[in-house]
Write a protein that holds these residues in place. Structure first.
Motif, PDB file in Angstrom:
ATOM      1  N   MET A  50     -22.476 -25.642 -99.198  1.00 21.26           N
ATOM      2  CA  MET A  50     -22.944 -26.595-100.104  1.00 21.26           C
ATOM      3  C   MET A  50     -22.179 -27.707-100.346  1.00 21.26           C
ATOM      4  N   ARG A  53     -26.277 -30.030-100.959  1.00 17.57           N
ATOM      5  CA  ARG A  53     -27.210 -29.191-101.685  1.00 17.57           C
ATOM      6  C   ARG A  53     -28.060 -29.924-102.404  1.00 17.57           C
ATOM      7  N   GLY A  54     -29.114 -29.092-102.940  1.00 19.55           N
ATOM      8  CA  GLY A  54     -30.078 -29.695-103.321  1.00 19.55           C
ATOM      9  C   GLY A  54     -31.345 -29.840-102.442  1.00 19.55           C
ATOM     10  N   ALA A  55     -32.618 -29.478-102.794  1.00 19.31           N
ATOM     11  CA  ALA A  55     -33.651 -29.313-102.035  1.00 19.31           C
ATOM     12  C   ALA A  55     -33.848 -30.382-101.037  1.00 19.31           C
ATOM     13  N   ARG A  90     -29.761 -21.390 -95.662  1.00 19.65           N
ATOM     14  CA  ARG A  90     -30.107 -21.125 -97.184  1.00 19.65           C
ATOM     15  C   ARG A  90     -31.601 -20.738 -97.421  1.00 19.65           C
ATOM     16  N   CYS A 161     -28.867 -28.137-114.019  1.00 18.00           N
ATOM     17  CA  CYS A 161     -28.483 -28.033-112.651  1.00 18.00           C
ATOM     18  C   CYS A 161     -28.216 -29.375-112.260  1.00 18.00           C
ATOM     19  N   ASN A 162     -28.150 -29.680-110.968  1.00 16.97           N
ATOM     20  CA  ASN A 162     -28.080 -31.297-110.526  1.00 16.97           C
ATOM     21  C   ASN A 162     -29.422 -31.501-109.765  1.00 16.97           C
ATOM     22  N   ALA A 167     -28.287 -34.597-105.098  1.00 19.54           N
ATOM     23  CA  ALA A 167     -29.181 -33.608-104.649  1.00 19.54           C
ATOM     24  C   ALA A 167     -30.286 -34.169-103.803  1.00 19.54           C
ATOM     25  N   THR A 173     -34.427 -36.656-108.233  1.00 17.72           N
ATOM     26  CA  THR A 173     -35.668 -36.376-108.582  1.00 17.72           C
ATOM     27  C   THR A 173     -35.543 -36.366-110.317  1.00 17.72           C
ATOM     28  N   GLN A 200     -23.117 -27.094-111.196  1.00 14.59           N
ATOM     29  CA  GLN A 200     -23.572 -28.341-110.818  1.00 14.59           C
ATOM     30  C   GLN A 200     -23.946 -29.525-111.773  1.00 14.59           C
ATOM     31  N   THR A 240     -36.689 -29.184-108.754  1.00 13.84           N
ATOM     32  CA  THR A 240     -37.134 -27.811-107.989  1.00 13.84           C
ATOM     33  C   THR A 240     -36.795 -27.592-106.574  1.00 13.84           C
ATOM     34  N   ASP A 241     -36.685 -26.376-106.292  1.00 15.39           N
ATOM     35  CA  ASP A 241     -36.395 -26.090-104.854  1.00 15.39           C
ATOM     36  C   ASP A 241     -37.803 -25.579-103.986  1.00 15.39           C
ATOM     37  N   ASN A 251     -36.294 -22.957-109.333  1.00 13.51           N
ATOM     38  CA  ASN A 251     -35.104 -23.793-109.596  1.00 13.51           C
ATOM     39  C   ASN A 251     -33.946 -23.126-109.898  1.00 13.51           C
ATOM     40  N   LYS A 252     -32.910 -23.743-109.949  1.00 15.64           N
ATOM     41  CA  LYS A 252     -31.520 -23.173-110.391  1.00 15.64           C
ATOM     42  C   LYS A 252     -31.546 -22.078-111.605  1.00 15.64           C
ATOM     43  N   PHE A 328     -31.267 -18.562-108.168  1.00 19.22           N
ATOM     44  CA  PHE A 328     -32.589 -19.300-108.641  1.00 19.22           C
ATOM     45  C   PHE A 328     -33.342 -18.503-109.496  1.00 19.22           C
TER      46      PHE A 328
HETATM   47  O1  MRU Z   1     -28.102 -24.311-105.176  1.00 14.88           O
HETATM   48  P1  MRU Z   1     -28.288 -25.771-105.248  1.00 14.88           P
HETATM   49  O2  MRU Z   1     -27.325 -26.833-105.863  1.00 14.88           O
HETATM   50  O3  MRU Z   1     -28.757 -26.348-104.031  1.00 14.88           O
HETATM   51  O4  MRU Z   1     -29.384 -26.072-106.308  1.00 14.88           O
HETATM   52  C1  MRU Z   1     -30.052 -27.169-106.667  1.00 14.88           C
HETATM   53  C2  MRU Z   1     -31.183 -27.118-107.595  1.00 14.88           C
HETATM   54  O5  MRU Z   1     -31.558 -26.032-108.073  1.00 14.88           O
HETATM   55  C3  MRU Z   1     -31.870 -28.321-107.932  1.00 14.88           C
HETATM   56  O6  MRU Z   1     -32.406 -28.465-109.130  1.00 14.88           O
HETATM   57  C4  MRU Z   1     -33.025 -28.795-107.041  1.00 14.88           C
HETATM   58  O7  MRU Z   1     -32.620 -28.592-105.706  1.00 14.88           O
HETATM   59  C5  MRU Z   1     -33.841 -29.853-107.399  1.00 14.88           C
HETATM   60  S1  MRU Z   1     -32.796 -31.207-106.410  1.00 14.88           S
HETATM   61  C6  MRU Z   1     -33.515 -32.367-106.619  1.00 14.88           C
END
Ligand code: MRU
Length: 364
Positions: A50, A53-55, A90, A161-162, A167, A173, A200, A240-241, A251-252, A328
């Protein structure tokens, strides 16, 4: 976005055209470090631990990872092995698979000696497209904030989250409508969930908003319901992921609880959704989206800045207890007021998603 007044993206190609640089997010917010990635293995490690990180950013880094792999071994076997190595980093953010499939389909028909430069350019294109998608998400979300501000003066947004520019490649987003509102002079204030266990929100979203001068307040994850009950939150916006074809939102961890509290208090709950985050192959998100289970140490220990200026992990859980760390959760579509996409705001339903992205659905 800006760091100490200097414009940055979260990832960028190096001037020698042979590597990629990232902001190492494991050092934030206490230290700002840039790290050079030269190999596919280094890109995979950066995703796994990480540093990125972030989708959306996971997807862009994976694309660059494929390019770096082509520098070392551009054979079909090299392509297949890079795909597998990056895919297993991941499990939850579907942008990873999306980017890897895009790169593989693009590179396979090319001859091996063309592959490195083509892959490097393709990765840069994916990064640029991510920036444009996020800019558009912000433009479509902005009127939601503007209309609250016109009624009330100040608009209070809660985020989890972030889902900020860190991200993604840039803009973020969930933060894109916020940054665009702030830039337009709208009085926007953000409640930032700390987002345990990795913080985050407290570490990354708060740092970002600080750098950009957006008023914000960090709260513990359990404060959101109380603030909503007392009219202190005008809308919730998260990232969202992975969104399944029926509009369920992964999401987180903790996002679902915010959606429940929002519903009980008639607070709109919006999710910013770039199209590469839609998983058309999954019909029901609650039962089918794979949820990453992470190391217990993330729950038992927290990186902390001590008074002597040193950063070190501090134990925050008593010893001897079992610990679980699901990273998540999935918010059912029925709790989502709308999905803010690069093509506009759509309902979280199979019909609306398919109508908005009918060209994407037909590719599956
Ligand atoms: O585990 P992470 O830090 O990768 O999780 C990130 C999240 O859950 C974010 O909210 C998600 O990826 C959206 S990022 C635009």
């Amino acid at each position: 976005m800006k760091v100490d007044g200097v414009s940055y993206r979260s990832i960028w190609p190096t001037v020698d055209g042979e590597a990629v640089e990232i902001i190492d997010q494991t050092s934030l917010p206490f230290d700002f470090k840039v790290k050079r990635l030269e190999t596919c293995s280094e890109a995979a490690e950066a995703i796994r631990v990480m540093r990125v990180r972030g989708a959306p950013l996971i997807g862009v880094t994976a694309a660059y990872g494929m390019a770096l792999a082509m520098h070392a071994d551009s054979s079909d076997a090299g392509l297949a092995s890079a795909y597998e190595q990056l895919l297993e980093t991941r499990p939850t953010a579907v942008n990873l698979r999306w980017a890897l499939e895009d790169m593989r389909a693009y590179l396979l028909p090319l001859s091996p000696d063309e592959r490195f430069s083509a892959a490097y350019a393709r990765s840069a294109k994916i990064a640029d497209e991510d920036v444009e998608i996020n800019r558009r998400i912000g433009a479509h979300g902005l009127p939601l904030l503007r209309s609250v501000a016109e009624r009330k003066g100040r608009v209070n947004v809660l985020t989890h989250c972030n889902a900020g520019w860190l991200a993604t490649t840039d803009w973020g987003t969930a933060t894109s409508p916020i940054y665009q509102a702030h830039n337009e002079g709208i009085d926007v204030h953000v409640w930032v969930d700390e987002t345990r266990p990795r913080n985050q929100g407290a570490f990354l979203t708060a740092w970002e908003l600080n750098q950009h001068g957006v008023p914000h307040t960090v709260i513990v994850d359990n404060a959101g319901g109380h603030l909503m009950q007392h009219g202190e939150v005008d809308l919730v916006i998260t990232g969202t992921d992975r969104v399944s074809a029926n509009g369920d939102v992964c999401n987180k961890i903790g996002t679902y609880l915010k959606a429940l509290a929002a519903r009980d208090n008639n607070v709109p709950f919006y999710v910013c959704l770039p199209s590469p985050t839609i998983d058309w192959r999954i019909a029901d998100g609650v039962s089918e989206i794979p949820i990453e289970e992470r190391d217990a140490r993330e729950v038992t220990h927290l990186d902390s800045l001590f008074e002597d200026g040193k950063v070190a992990p501090a134990r925050v859980v008593s010893t001897g207890s079992d610990v679980a760390n699901p990273a998540f959760d999935v918010t059912p579509a029925r709790l989502v007021s709308g999905l803010i996409t690069e093509r506009g705001i759509t309902q979280a339903s199979r019909e609306s998603l398919a109508e908005t992205f009918c060209d994407n659905v037909s590719q599956i």
